[in-house]
Write an enzyme that holds these catalytic residues in place. Structure first.
Site, PDB file in Angstrom:
ATOM      1  N   PRO A 129      41.908  -8.307  65.263  1.00 54.44           N
ATOM      2  CA  PRO A 129      42.047  -9.519  64.447  1.00 54.44           C
ATOM      3  C   PRO A 129      43.515  -9.809  64.140  1.00 54.44           C
ATOM      4  O   PRO A 129      44.292  -8.896  63.872  1.00 54.44           O
ATOM      5  CB  PRO A 129      41.304  -9.150  63.156  1.00 54.44           C
ATOM      6  CG  PRO A 129      41.444  -7.657  63.058  1.00 54.44           C
ATOM      7  CD  PRO A 129      41.419  -7.150  64.480  1.00 54.44           C
ATOM      8  N   ARG A 178      44.832 -13.717  63.131  1.00 49.94           N
ATOM      9  CA  ARG A 178      44.812 -14.855  62.201  1.00 49.94           C
ATOM     10  C   ARG A 178      43.973 -14.594  60.945  1.00 49.94           C
ATOM     11  O   ARG A 178      44.400 -14.915  59.837  1.00 49.94           O
ATOM     12  CB  ARG A 178      44.218 -16.052  62.944  1.00 49.94           C
ATOM     13  CG  ARG A 178      44.242 -17.339  62.173  1.00 49.94           C
ATOM     14  CD  ARG A 178      43.457 -18.429  62.915  1.00 49.94           C
ATOM     15  NE  ARG A 178      43.630 -18.437  64.328  1.00 49.94           N
ATOM     16  CZ  ARG A 178      44.487 -19.222  65.006  1.00 49.94           C
ATOM     17  NH1 ARG A 178      45.219 -20.106  64.363  1.00 49.94           N
ATOM     18  NH2 ARG A 178      44.582 -19.149  66.312  1.00 49.94           N
ATOM     19  N   ARG A 196      52.830 -25.085  64.918  1.00 49.46           N
ATOM     20  CA  ARG A 196      51.399 -25.319  65.186  1.00 49.46           C
ATOM     21  C   ARG A 196      50.991 -26.796  65.210  1.00 49.46           C
ATOM     22  O   ARG A 196      50.263 -27.209  66.099  1.00 49.46           O
ATOM     23  CB  ARG A 196      50.526 -24.524  64.214  1.00 49.46           C
ATOM     24  CG  ARG A 196      50.806 -23.006  64.241  1.00 49.46           C
ATOM     25  CD  ARG A 196      49.729 -22.184  63.540  1.00 49.46           C
ATOM     26  NE  ARG A 196      48.496 -22.199  64.306  1.00 49.46           N
ATOM     27  CZ  ARG A 196      47.479 -22.945  64.051  1.00 49.46           C
ATOM     28  NH1 ARG A 196      47.482 -23.721  62.997  1.00 49.46           N
ATOM     29  NH2 ARG A 196      46.424 -22.932  64.826  1.00 49.46           N
ATOM     30  N   TYR A 220      49.620 -27.630  68.859  1.00 52.35           N
ATOM     31  CA  TYR A 220      48.148 -27.660  68.991  1.00 52.35           C
ATOM     32  C   TYR A 220      47.518 -28.785  68.190  1.00 52.35           C
ATOM     33  O   TYR A 220      46.307 -28.751  67.945  1.00 52.35           O
ATOM     34  CB  TYR A 220      47.524 -26.350  68.481  1.00 52.35           C
ATOM     35  CG  TYR A 220      48.210 -25.091  68.898  1.00 52.35           C
ATOM     36  CD1 TYR A 220      48.098 -24.607  70.200  1.00 52.35           C
ATOM     37  CD2 TYR A 220      48.950 -24.349  67.983  1.00 52.35           C
ATOM     38  CE1 TYR A 220      48.721 -23.428  70.568  1.00 52.35           C
ATOM     39  CE2 TYR A 220      49.573 -23.166  68.348  1.00 52.35           C
ATOM     40  CZ  TYR A 220      49.458 -22.718  69.647  1.00 52.35           C
ATOM     41  OH  TYR A 220      50.063 -21.547  69.990  1.00 52.35           O
ATOM     42  N   CYS A 229      65.170 -33.214  66.179  1.00 54.60           N
ATOM     43  CA  CYS A 229      65.249 -34.461  66.946  1.00 54.60           C
ATOM     44  C   CYS A 229      64.160 -34.566  67.994  1.00 54.60           C
ATOM     45  O   CYS A 229      64.424 -34.514  69.200  1.00 54.60           O
ATOM     46  CB  CYS A 229      66.623 -34.550  67.590  1.00 54.60           C
ATOM     47  SG  CYS A 229      67.889 -34.441  66.337  1.00 54.60           S
ATOM     48  N   TYR A 259      50.991 -16.994  63.158  1.00 57.83           N
ATOM     49  CA  TYR A 259      51.580 -17.858  64.182  1.00 57.83           C
ATOM     50  C   TYR A 259      52.502 -18.913  63.564  1.00 57.83           C
ATOM     51  O   TYR A 259      52.610 -20.035  64.054  1.00 57.83           O
ATOM     52  CB  TYR A 259      50.472 -18.510  65.039  1.00 57.83           C
ATOM     53  CG  TYR A 259      49.532 -17.479  65.614  1.00 57.83           C
ATOM     54  CD1 TYR A 259      49.969 -16.579  66.582  1.00 57.83           C
ATOM     55  CD2 TYR A 259      48.215 -17.375  65.166  1.00 57.83           C
ATOM     56  CE1 TYR A 259      49.122 -15.606  67.084  1.00 57.83           C
ATOM     57  CE2 TYR A 259      47.358 -16.396  65.667  1.00 57.83           C
ATOM     58  CZ  TYR A 259      47.824 -15.518  66.627  1.00 57.83           C
ATOM     59  OH  TYR A 259      46.997 -14.551  67.126  1.00 57.83           O
TER      60      TYR A 259
HETATM   61  N1  LLP Z   1      43.914 -10.038  71.130  1.00 54.33           N
HETATM   62  C1  LLP Z   1      44.422 -10.713  72.170  1.00 54.33           C
HETATM   63  C2  LLP Z   1      44.355 -10.114  73.506  1.00 54.33           C
HETATM   64  C3  LLP Z   1      45.000 -11.980  71.975  1.00 54.33           C
HETATM   65  O1  LLP Z   1      45.485 -12.648  73.013  1.00 54.33           O
HETATM   66  C4  LLP Z   1      45.043 -12.533  70.674  1.00 54.33           C
HETATM   67  C5  LLP Z   1      45.661 -13.841  70.424  1.00 54.33           C
HETATM   68  C6  LLP Z   1      44.513 -11.780  69.605  1.00 54.33           C
HETATM   69  C7  LLP Z   1      43.935 -10.536  69.868  1.00 54.33           C
HETATM   70  C8  LLP Z   1      44.511 -12.271  68.195  1.00 54.33           C
HETATM   71  O2  LLP Z   1      43.754 -13.430  68.039  1.00 54.33           O
HETATM   72  P1  LLP Z   1      43.458 -14.017  66.566  1.00 54.33           P
HETATM   73  O3  LLP Z   1      42.542 -13.058  65.877  1.00 54.33           O
HETATM   74  O4  LLP Z   1      44.761 -14.161  65.849  1.00 54.33           O
HETATM   75  O5  LLP Z   1      42.823 -15.311  66.835  1.00 54.33           O
HETATM   76  N2  LLP Z   1      49.509 -19.428  68.610  1.00 54.33           N
HETATM   77  C9  LLP Z   1      48.110 -19.802  68.528  1.00 54.33           C
HETATM   78  C10 LLP Z   1      47.201 -18.611  68.690  1.00 54.33           C
HETATM   79  C11 LLP Z   1      47.455 -17.820  69.947  1.00 54.33           C
HETATM   80  C12 LLP Z   1      46.552 -16.631  70.088  1.00 54.33           C
HETATM   81  C13 LLP Z   1      46.976 -15.743  71.200  1.00 54.33           C
HETATM   82  N3  LLP Z   1      46.203 -14.538  71.344  1.00 54.33           N
HETATM   83  C14 LLP Z   1      47.863 -20.525  67.211  1.00 54.33           C
HETATM   84  O6  LLP Z   1      48.807 -20.718  66.448  1.00 54.33           O
HETATM   85  O7  LLP Z   1      46.751 -20.969  66.947  1.00 54.33           O
END
Ligand code: LLP
Length: 428
Positions: free
Chosen positions: A285, A287, A323, A327, A357, A386
């Site tokens: 986990p 986010r 972000r 996105y 800019c 992020y």
């Molecule tokens: N494990 C792997 C292999 C991953 O690629 C990721 C995220 C995670 C775990 C963690 O995922 P989470 O639990 O945080 O969703 N920059 C984007 C999100 C990119 C996620 C990349 N991989 C944003 O701001 O929404």
């Protein structure tokens, strides 16, 4: 100050002033300047605790995805709560080594493009598991492990071909994505892995994407993983670990969100998919643990009217929090001093933008908010994940400083950069 917090966020008004875990954000802006990332340690611990409680009945290791927020102080805090780490680079490995050396044995290493020096560093650190994403990587890892005289425990990251509703840039579990190995080919690749020297197939891993709110895709992908584990065991591999990846989402808007109840549903889906499999569960986990514990504090520099559009120009920009630009992500925005009889703030519809800019440098478009004037402070909520980890120096802007509030005390965990520090690597 009287406060009751039923919000999933530690940012709440007390006497019309926004606070984080009891600390007045105006005071933080005065002491540390803006833009400033502010995090609550209690909120991070609380989220981790929710996951730990839900999975307590089965053997598990929670491996926080360092990329979400790689601040050393946050890694240390999480490791003190027995958290492990999911890393995707030698740089992230170094962060864990510095912040939480005792957690190196709880590290999983993911990523499609591991380099030789990164493998060597991870082998030397005796990490728990390499999540291997291609056959070519298997061959190189086998060579590096042999050269180091180590056995690398591996899981193949399989691509389960499961669709999960999220932004296309952060969806990863479909065949067309660059991640993992097609699940149909996995048995053959495990057979090859078992023949290669110094590799031990020990697990199966999967990660279907990020900011996924529905639990069904997690259940589906883990059911597929479960069948694969059973086949692999029948093939004679000693598969002990199932790494379910990360990806569990949060509510960025102001709709009701009960994190404990959401985690319970997530955990039920995962536990039932793996029921009776007798495997050690790993999760990654990111986010969910840190996003809502943090906010970006910014000061309004100017306001202006262009035709029918009203603009609020903040001192934070897309280089600090990308972000919305990348996105089209929604972040709630709150004034630090709320509207009150003494402090009128009629609602106003505005674009909240930064000084960079680019037309894409916005935090919100046509958002109706209590009026923000020059000099006012505002926060962008849910910026703990992020946010800082994606910050750049675009427009030669220094990174924000970061403050962690722990036990009611603010602590600077990253100094504001200086122009000297960002220009230092350049040569004339
Ligand atoms: N494990 C792997 C292999 C991953 O690629 C990721 C995220 C995670 C775990 C963690 O995922 P989470 O639990 O945080 O969703 N920059 C984007 C999100 C990119 C996620 C990349 N991989 C944003 O701001 O929404």
């Amino acid at each position: 100050m009287s406060t009751t917090n039923t919000s999933p966020r530690p940012f709440i008004y007390a006497d019309n002033r926004l606070t984080c875990s009891g600390v007045d954000l105006t005071d933080l802006a005065d002491t540390y300047g803006t833009p400033l990332y502010v995090y609550s340690a209690d909120a991070i611990r609380e989220r981790l605790g929710m996951l730990q409680t839900e999975f307590a009945a089965i053997p598990n290791t929670l491996c926080y995805a360092v990329k979400a927020n790689s601040s050393l102080a946050i890694l240390k805090l999480l490791s003190e709560q027995d958290c492990g780490f999911d890393i995707v680079s030698g740089g992230e490995l170094e962060r864990v080594r510095r912040a939480a050396p005792s957690a190196l044995s709880r590290v999983v290493f993911s990523g499609v493009g591991k380099q030789v020096w990164e493998m060597d560093a991870a082998l030397a650190a005796d990490i728990l598991l390499f999540n291997v994403e291609s056959e070519a990587e298997l061959e190189i890892l086998s060579q590096r492990a042999s050269a180091a005289g180590k056995i690398a425990r591996i899981a193949l990251r399989v691509n389960p071909d499961v669709f999960a509703e999220t932004h296309p840039y952060i969806s990863t579990g479909l065949r067309e994505h660059k991640f993992g190995i097609a699940i149909e080919r996995a048995r053959e690749v495990y057979r090859r892995a078992a023949q290669l020297p110094n590799l031990e197939p020990a697990g199966v891993s999967v990660h279907i994407g990020s900011q996924i709110r529905d639990v069904e895709p997690f259940a589906q992908s883990l059911q597929r993983v479960r069948s694969l584990v059973e086949e692999l065991r029948a093939d004679g591999h000693n598969i002990r670990y199932v790494d379910g990846g990360g990806g569990f989402g949060i509510e960025y808007g102001n709709a009701a969100f009960n994190p404990a109840a959401s985690v319970a549903a997530y955990a039920t889906a995962i536990r039932s998919a793996l029921d009776g499999l007798n495997a050690h569960l790993l999760l990654e986990p990111g986010r969910f643990l840190v996003a809502q514990a943090g906010a970006l504090l910014t000061r309004v520099l100017y306001t202006k009217q262009n035709g029918t559009k009203h603009f609020v120009i903040a001192d934070a920009a897309m280089n600090d929090l990308i972000r919305p630009a990348l996105y089209q992500a929604h972040h709630e925005i709150l004034p630090v001093i709320a509207a009150s009889p003494e402090h009128a703030r009629p609602n106003q519809t505005a674009d909240i933008v930064g000084p960079v800019c680019e037309t894409g440098d916005f935090f919100a478009r046509d958002r109706t908010l209590p009026e923000l004037r020059a000099g006012d402070l505002a926060v962008l909520l849910d910026a703990g994940a992020y946010g800082m980890s994606l910050a750049s120096h675009y427009n030669t802007r220094v990174h924000p400083a970061e403050v962690l509030i722990d036990h009611g005390q603010p602590r600077l965990i990253r100094r504001r950069e200086t122009l000297d520090s960002i220009l230092a690597p350049e040569l004339l």
